[in-house]
Enzyme design. Structure first.
Site, PDB file in Angstrom:
ATOM      1  CB  SER A   1      20.681 -11.934 -47.366  1.00  0.00           C
ATOM      2  OG  SER A   1      19.487 -11.386 -46.848  1.00  0.00           O
TER       3      SER A   1
ATOM      4  CB  SER B   1       5.892 -12.158 -39.993  1.00  0.00           C
ATOM      5  OG  SER B   1       6.336 -11.002 -40.669  1.00  0.00           O
TER       6      SER B   1
ATOM      7  CG  HIS C   1       7.524 -12.973 -36.851  1.00  0.00           C
ATOM      8  ND1 HIS C   1       6.473 -12.152 -36.515  1.00  0.00           N
ATOM      9  CD2 HIS C   1       8.371 -12.217 -37.602  1.00  0.00           C
ATOM     10  CE1 HIS C   1       6.656 -10.960 -37.045  1.00  0.00           C
ATOM     11  NE2 HIS C   1       7.794 -10.972 -37.714  1.00  0.00           N
TER      12      HIS C   1
ATOM     13  CB  THR D   1      11.488  -9.646 -30.756  1.00  0.00           C
ATOM     14  OG1 THR D   1      10.937  -8.428 -30.276  1.00  0.00           O
ATOM     15  CG2 THR D   1      10.345 -10.621 -31.001  1.00  0.00           C
TER      16      THR D   1
ATOM     17  CE  LYS E   1       7.215  -9.094 -34.499  1.00  0.00           C
ATOM     18  NZ  LYS E   1       8.210  -8.055 -34.164  1.00  0.00           N
TER      19      LYS E   1
ATOM     20  CB  THR F   1      18.717   5.456 -23.517  1.00  0.00           C
ATOM     21  OG1 THR F   1      19.312   6.739 -23.711  1.00  0.00           O
ATOM     22  CG2 THR F   1      18.182   5.363 -22.094  1.00  0.00           C
TER      23      THR F   1
ATOM     24  CB  THR G   1       5.325  -4.989 -46.062  1.00  0.00           C
ATOM     25  OG1 THR G   1       5.488  -3.689 -45.466  1.00  0.00           O
ATOM     26  CG2 THR G   1       5.479  -6.042 -44.997  1.00  0.00           C
TER      27      THR G   1
END
Length: 403
Positions: free
Chosen positions: A137, A189, A217, A245, A248, A278, A363
């Site tokens: 990773s 990002s 991103h 995603t 974005k 859901t 972050t």
């Protein structure tokens, strides 16, 4: 007092003392005036120019997308009404997943309720599928990837950010006969840099590892159709799993993976984060489908965001502002202190009606706190000039106060 309440109190006090306490700013998006938002109520309402939206292409306010969402709400209602297995799958879900598979040139795709869930659920499911997994990773991988990796009984190797030599060192040292997975991102990002996907695929081939690429991103923005950096670099076919995603570049909501049919079917059948959530509502599915179909053909919009980003970088450099070098569409401005970055952000808002999010630990590392700017195709030169003027005034005031 219960020990947890004491831990909450102590933890919050520590976060405040370190300047890391997060205050949310209520902002009302204007579909017809983006990137102008409003804040406040009544006589105190005012316009704010937002510089930190992840709606990179402004597709969230595009008429085609709004019309699709409106039509779906009128025809199908507000909510999905259940999980994908319990009345929550519609023809829109199937059409969207087919569109995403086509975008990435994969056999199949699977939509999740968010990019975070897509990463966590998929990675943890893969790493629980077989004994003795070794996962490699990147040090700056997103929290959702880290959560998925830590949520499984795998041996974890963290390689230095975008450091291929360190990655190969770790791959070479691992047992040859264990299953391996390399997990990394295309566009990071916060640092605004881009990984060498092809070179990582070369290492994966050499050491018999699977590849998992987070393109959140990048999708919508890079490549001939918005398929991401892997499409731009012509290496999407070499990747086992691409995660993206809808929230974005496509301006909607949700996350997804694209891969071979067998992999997607296994995740669909096993991942609890998918099975027990859901389903996304029809409005979101219809909007995302319309957005992707439009973006795939809208090369001018894709070109505009890079022109806007390069123009802003140039204006910041010419003004002597501490813009962090960037090869992507994201424009970070270095501040370097948790308290100060919040003060800069607050003054931009109060004095100039400019919203720029302060980014601090965890972050980014302590000492690298920054503002993260994301110009869209709808940010004008005049807006940029106002931003540059405001940053010079605020950072100049900070320097004078410190002198």
């Amino acid at each position: 007092m219960h020990p947890f309440r004491s831990a909450c109190r102590d933890g919050l006090a520590r976060i405040r003392a370190e300047g890391r306490y997060r205050n949310f700013t209520p902002l009302r998006k204007s579909a017809s005036r983006f990137p102008i938002f409003t804040t406040g109520q009544g006589d105190e309402q005012r316009d704010v120019t937002v510089w930190s939206s992840n709606d990179y292409l402004a597709m969230g306010v595009h008429p085609v997308v709004i019309e699709a969402a409106t039509r779906a709400a009128q025809e199908m209602g507000a909510g999905a009404g259940g999980t994908r297995n319990i009345a929550g799958t519609s023809d829109l879900h199937e059409a969207l997943e087919a569109e995403l598979a086509s975008l990435h040139r994969k056999q199949a795709a699977l939509v999740f309720t968010s990019g975070y869930v897509a990463n966590e659920a998929t990675l943890s499911t893969i790493l629980r599928s077989y004994p003795n997994w070794h996962v490699f990773s990147d040090r700056k991988n997103h929290a959702s990837m880290i959560a998925g990796i830590k949520g499984a009984p795998a041996t974890v190797h963290v390689f230095k950010h975008n450091d291929l030599a360190d990655l190969e060192r770790l791959l070479k040292a691992a047992p040859a006969d264990v299953p391996k997975l390399i997990a990394f991102e295309s566009v990071y990002s916060m640092d605004a840099d881009i990984s060498d996907i092809g070179a990582i695929c070369d290492l994966a081939d050499k050491y018999d590892a699977m590849t998992y690429l987070d393109e959140v991103h990048a999708v919508g923005l890079y490549g001939a159709e918005g398929g991401g950096v892997s499409q731009r670099d012509g290496v999407a076919h070499r990747l086992d799993i691409i995660e993206g995603t809808l929230a974005k570049g496509f301006g909607c909501h949700g996350g997804y993976i694209a891969a071979d049919s067998e992999i997607v079917d296994y995740i669909r059948s096993v991942a609890s984060g998918f099975i027990f959530s859901t389903s996304l509502p029809p409005t979101t599915m219809a909007a995302a489908l319309a957005s992707i179909r439009h973006v795939r053909k809208d090369n001018a919009r894709r070109a505009a965001i890079f022109e806007r980003a390069e123009t802003l970088k140039r204006k910041l450099r010419e003004a002597g502002l501490p813009v962090i070098p960037s090869v992507s569409h994201i424009v970070p401005v270095h501040v370097g202190d948790a308290v100060r970055v919040k003060e800069v952000s607050r003054e931009l808002m109060e004095r100039f009606a400019i919203y720029a999010t302060p980014i601090n630990y965890p972050t980014v590392p302590v000492g690298s706190e920054r503002l993260r700017l994301t110009p869209s195709p709808l940010h004008t030169d005049a807006m940029m000039d106002t931003l540059v003027h405001a940053l010079r005034a605020v950072i100049g005031d900070e320097k004078r106060a410190a002198a």
